[in-house]
Design a protein around this motif. Structure first.
Motif, PDB file in Angstrom:
ATOM      1  N   UNK A 542      36.490  43.074  51.470  1.00  0.00           N
ATOM      2  CA  UNK A 542      35.463  43.580  50.564  1.00  0.00           C
ATOM      3  C   UNK A 542      35.667  43.051  49.143  1.00  0.00           C
ATOM      4  N   UNK A 543      36.918  43.042  48.665  1.00  0.00           N
ATOM      5  CA  UNK A 543      37.193  42.546  47.318  1.00  0.00           C
ATOM      6  C   UNK A 543      36.822  41.083  47.165  1.00  0.00           C
ATOM      7  N   UNK A 565      29.838  43.574  39.726  1.00  0.00           N
ATOM      8  CA  UNK A 565      30.519  43.087  40.932  1.00  0.00           C
ATOM      9  C   UNK A 565      31.992  42.812  40.654  1.00  0.00           C
ATOM     10  N   UNK A 566      32.280  42.163  39.526  1.00  0.00           N
ATOM     11  CA  UNK A 566      33.647  41.771  39.231  1.00  0.00           C
ATOM     12  C   UNK A 566      34.522  42.985  38.905  1.00  0.00           C
ATOM     13  N   UNK A 571      38.830  46.665  41.029  1.00  0.00           N
ATOM     14  CA  UNK A 571      39.230  47.963  41.592  1.00  0.00           C
ATOM     15  C   UNK A 571      39.703  47.795  43.037  1.00  0.00           C
ATOM     16  N   UNK A 572      38.951  47.035  43.818  1.00  0.00           N
ATOM     17  CA  UNK A 572      39.339  46.811  45.216  1.00  0.00           C
ATOM     18  C   UNK A 572      40.668  46.085  45.309  1.00  0.00           C
ATOM     19  N   UNK A 573      40.901  45.111  44.414  1.00  0.00           N
ATOM     20  CA  UNK A 573      42.143  44.345  44.445  1.00  0.00           C
ATOM     21  C   UNK A 573      43.340  45.216  44.083  1.00  0.00           C
ATOM     22  N   UNK A 585      39.597  37.678  39.862  1.00  0.00           N
ATOM     23  CA  UNK A 585      38.475  38.500  39.407  1.00  0.00           C
ATOM     24  C   UNK A 585      38.501  38.670  37.888  1.00  0.00           C
ATOM     25  N   UNK A 586      39.692  38.876  37.309  1.00  0.00           N
ATOM     26  CA  UNK A 586      39.774  39.051  35.848  1.00  0.00           C
ATOM     27  C   UNK A 586      39.417  37.751  35.128  1.00  0.00           C
ATOM     28  N   UNK A 587      39.830  36.611  35.667  1.00  0.00           N
ATOM     29  CA  UNK A 587      39.455  35.349  35.034  1.00  0.00           C
ATOM     30  C   UNK A 587      37.936  35.169  35.074  1.00  0.00           C
TER      31      UNK A 587
END
Length: 824
Positions: A542-543, A565-566, A571-573, A585-587
């Motif tokens: 999902x992530x 979305x990011x 959160x999923x990660x 995701x943070x990048x």
């Protein structure tokens, strides 16, 4: 007078055409007309005698395609009963004792074999010489004359395609090389191409079609007769004396062949002819010799002379085959596609189908193709050809496919395979005929061998293709997933998407296909692939699906959607303790925040991302994080620091084509702001080339759109228009409002520079409205500043003030946004 019946003479005549007994295309000499002409009798007489021979079982009649004829005709060939009788008659002629008149005063007795040799020395073909010996007891050599005509060059009507081959032949005509060889299977258009080539030669042209009964003397005598008609009689006079010495011939060839074009058709049919042609080449005279052959005549390669040109013909491409078919049908519009499909681009098969009934001759066309391709192939050579036929790309290592060097040479000699720079392959025509004949088990084995070869050649796309064809789709998918990141950043991205669509899907392959689809401009398809995964709580991917959706939204400049979305991906990660996914995701979130003008938030997220990616991410992710940091500094106005970091990244060994494109594009922005517009333009162009190489056509479009602005600033109007045109072409598949706004704005600036004020104003306004509601504040502010500068230039001060006030009210980021849209 010798007592030989007309029927027996027909048998002797047909003996020369034994090799065409089962051929699809036969010479005219096997028809009633050809037989009557050769024997000097009426057609009715020939028909009557042929009927008798058929009744006795010595001759068989069938329908066949005849060389030079538009429709099939009846041809006649010896049966197993007629061939021994014809052979006995030929032997009888050779053993016969006759009175041979050498000239008007001298007579001598001679055997038939000697008489035949003397007649051949006068330019008479062997079949005709045997006929003379059988029907005469006295032969006056002084009265014997060979055929005093040269066949007209068989110009095709119409002639289509072959532009590349024709250009090569024109280059050959202007070169010192004396020989060119057109190689190909029967009926593929060798003679047509050769005939058309003669139109580019300014000088005498001699055409000669070679048959199996041709020998060195008859070929040379026919050439001598041609030379006599253009006032070069030495060869004809020399042969009339019965002499045939290589040294004498070489001396005559050197002098009398200068400035001539010799077109020798089907040279493979008679080895003796190849020997005469070699002698002509060895003399070093000024002559052009173009030969056609079904097998490569290696004996014509003469050391010390310029290398010959070799062209191997395949079938016609679909468009050319369609054009030829339309002409042949003469107004019949129906059936074109069927004929083109059945003919597989083979010109003779196409003509046969076009001239036949609308619903017939398909089987005969298939037989023609098989005869043309398979003639002379033993089972092992057919297997080797099949191993090459399964390939989509040439191979440099045919041994990995089980094809030996000897087999490869034989295939090249037969014109079934070509060996060139990219490697070894068979023509499409050969492939289409061979593949349906390969048994299923052999077919799969060939694909498995091809997959191994592709793996050793580091070509995952071809490896996956052959694995799927071999019945291993799961292994094919695993190969693509293992090489996915590299394939996404390569020109093979389109092939990657096509292969993944054909294979059984998994969550991992859906994610990879979605990323590829979005980069190819199919964002709706990409979202549909991953949204079900993102909507499934607890799904292990999902992530990753949320990360892909965030990237898709970011590329579309739907920035609010992308942030959502990011954030969910982060959160999923963290919930799954997936540090790699969190760093990615943070990048990506930092990239979105920068585009929205929140540089502080972008710096914060990027710092977290770099700390994670330095320990978990691949080296390329480290390059991307540093690139994002340099872009933030560039956008905040710290040009020197940003440029220095970009200069370091441009030589970083861990960068890929996509990163290279983004680095050069952002460095070009820095150079532009330093007023180095020429250097900026070059960097934008280099960025576009790198992006295209990496398969990222969106980035290429951005780079070209920005290059247009740099060219405009440098006063290079033609380059500006070219860059904008190419940017439009690259941008066509993408729904990217910022990209479209960039192109519109720079088109408006170009129009303004050309004095088209109203059109320029319309383009500039379109550029603003296209991104007014995307949330990309820095880009919107810059577009407003561009239109304000335009109004100031045309003297509309009030409008300029209004646009500047609006841009200032929107600006929440730094006071100096970049002059154009950068790419990361």
């Amino acid at each position: 007078m010798s007592q030989v019946t007309v029927g027996e003479r027909i048998l002797v005549h047909l003996f020369s055409s034994v090799r065409f007994a089962d051929a699809f295309e036969c010479p005219k000499e096997m028809t009633q007309d050809g037989i009557a002409q050769a024997l000097g009798i009426s057609r009715a007489h020939a028909a009557l005698e042929l009927k008798r021979l058929r009744t006795s079982g010595r001759v068989a009649e069938r329908m066949a395609h005849v060389a030079g004829a538009k429709t099939r005709r009846k041809v006649y060939a010896l049966t197993h009963l007629g061939a021994p009788h014809a052979r006995a008659l030929r032997d009888l002629a050779r053993e016969k004792r006759i009175l041979l008149l050498v000239d008007a005063e001298e007579r001598q007795d001679a055997r038939g074999e000697d008489a035949i040799a003397a007649l051949k020395g006068r330019g008479v073909r062997e079949p005709e010489a045997i006929q003379l010996v059988l029907t005469s007891d006295v032969i006056d050599l002084g009265e014997v004359r060979p055929a005093a005509w040269t066949p007209e060059i068989p110009f095709p009507q119409p002639f289509v395609d072959r532009e590349t081959e024709l250009e090569s032949l024109k280059v050959w005509l202007a070169s010192p090389a004396p020989l060119a060889v057109i190689l190909g299977v029967a009926g593929v258009g060798k003679t047509a191409l050769a005939a058309v080539t003669t139109g580019s030669f300014h000088g005498p042209v001699w055409y000669r079609k070679v048959y199996g009964f041709e020998d060195a003397r008859t070929f040379t005598a026919a050439l001598g007769d041609f030379l006599r008609r253009i006032d070069r009689p030495r060869l004809r006079n020399y042969l009339a004396g019965g002499r045939f010495d290589a040294v004498d011939l070489a001396r005559i060839f050197l002098a009398d062949l200068r400035g001539l074009f010799l077109l020798v058709d089907d040279v493979h049919a008679a080895p003796d002819v190849a020997g005469i042609l070699r002698l002509m080449i060895e003399t070093g005279g000024d002559v052009k010799i173009l030969v056609t052959s079904r097998e490569r005549p290696d004996g014509l390669v003469v050391p010390g002379r310029p290398a010959p040109l070799h062209l191997t013909l395949g079938g016609l491409p679909a468009d050319a085959a369609r054009a030829l078919c339309v002409h042949l049908l003469a107004g019949r519009a129906d059936g074109v596609e069927r004929i083109v499909s059945l003919s597989r681009g083979h010109p003779l098969a196409l003509r046969l189908l076009a001239h036949g009934p609308a619903d017939g001759t398909a089987g005969e066309a298939e037989r023609l193709l098989e005869d043309a391709i398979l003639d002379g192939l033993d089972p092992e050579l057919e297997r080797a050809a099949g191993a090459l036929a399964v390939l989509r790309k040439p191979t440099t290592r045919p041994a990995l496919l089980g094809v030996s060097a000897t087999q490869l040479r034989r295939l090249v000699r037969k014109g079934l395979s070509v060996s060139s720079g990219p490697g070894h392959a068979v023509h499409d025509l050969v492939r289409e005929v061979l593949l349906p004949r390969i048994p299923p088990r052999a077919f799969q084995a060939a694909h498995r061998a091809a997959a191994v070869a592709a793996s050793k050649g580091n070509d995952p796309i071809e490896e996956a293709y052959h694995l799927e064809a071999a019945g291993s789709p799961n292994r094919a998918r695993s190969v693509l997933l293992d090489h996915g990141p590299a394939l996404l950043d390569s020109p093979a991205i389109g092939e990657l998407a096509r292969m993944l669509e054909r294979l059984p899907p998994t969550p991992e392959s859906r994610l990879l296909l979605a990323e590829a689809s979005d980069r190819l401009g199919r964002s709706d398809d990409a979202r549909a692939l991953v949204e079900p995964i993102a909507r499934t709580p607890g799904h292990r991917h999902r992530g990753d699906a949320l990360l892909v959706l965030g990237r898709i939204a970011s590329r579309r400049n739907a920035l609010a959607e992308a942030r959502g979305f990011l954030a969910d991906a982060i959160v999923a990660a963290t919930g799954r303790r997936d540090r790699r996914l969190e760093g990615l995701a943070r990048r990506s979130l930092a990239h979105v925040l920068r585009k929205a003008g929140d540089l502080a938030g972008a710096e914060r997220e990027l710092s977290r991302a770099i700390a994670i990616l330095e320990s978990t991410g691949p080296p390329r992710e480290r390059v991307r994080a540093r690139l994002e940091r340099a872009t933030i500094r560039l956008q905040s106005g710290d040009i020197d620091t940003a440029a220095a970091e970009l200069e370091e990244l441009i030589v970083d060994p861990d960068r890929g084509p996509r990163e290279d494109a983004a680095i050069r594009s952002n460095l070009a922005i820095a150079r532009f702001r330093m007023s180095k517009v020429a250097e900026a333009a070059d960097l934008f162009e280099a960025s576009a080339r790198a992006a295209e190489q990496g398969g990222d056509f969106r980035v290429a479009a951005y780079a070209l759109a920005n290059a247009a602005d740099a060219y405009l600033a440098a006063g290079r109007m033609d380059d500006t228009e070219s860059a904008l045109r190419r940017a439009r072409e690259f941008a066509a598949p993408f729904d990217d409002p910022v990209l479209e706004s960039t192109i519109l704005t720079n088109e408006g600036k170009r129009l303004a520079a050309q004095g088209a004020t109203s059109e320029a104003e319309a383009r500039l306004r379109e550029g603003v409205e296209r991104i007014r509601h995307t949330g990309n504040v820095p880009s919107l502010v810059e577009r407003m500043r561009e239109i304000a500068a335009f109004y100031e230039a045309v003297g509309r001060t009030d409008d300029a003030v209004r646009w500047r006030r609006e841009s200032e009210s929107l600006q929440h980021g730094p006071s100096n946004p970049p002059p154009r849209e950068g790419t990361v």
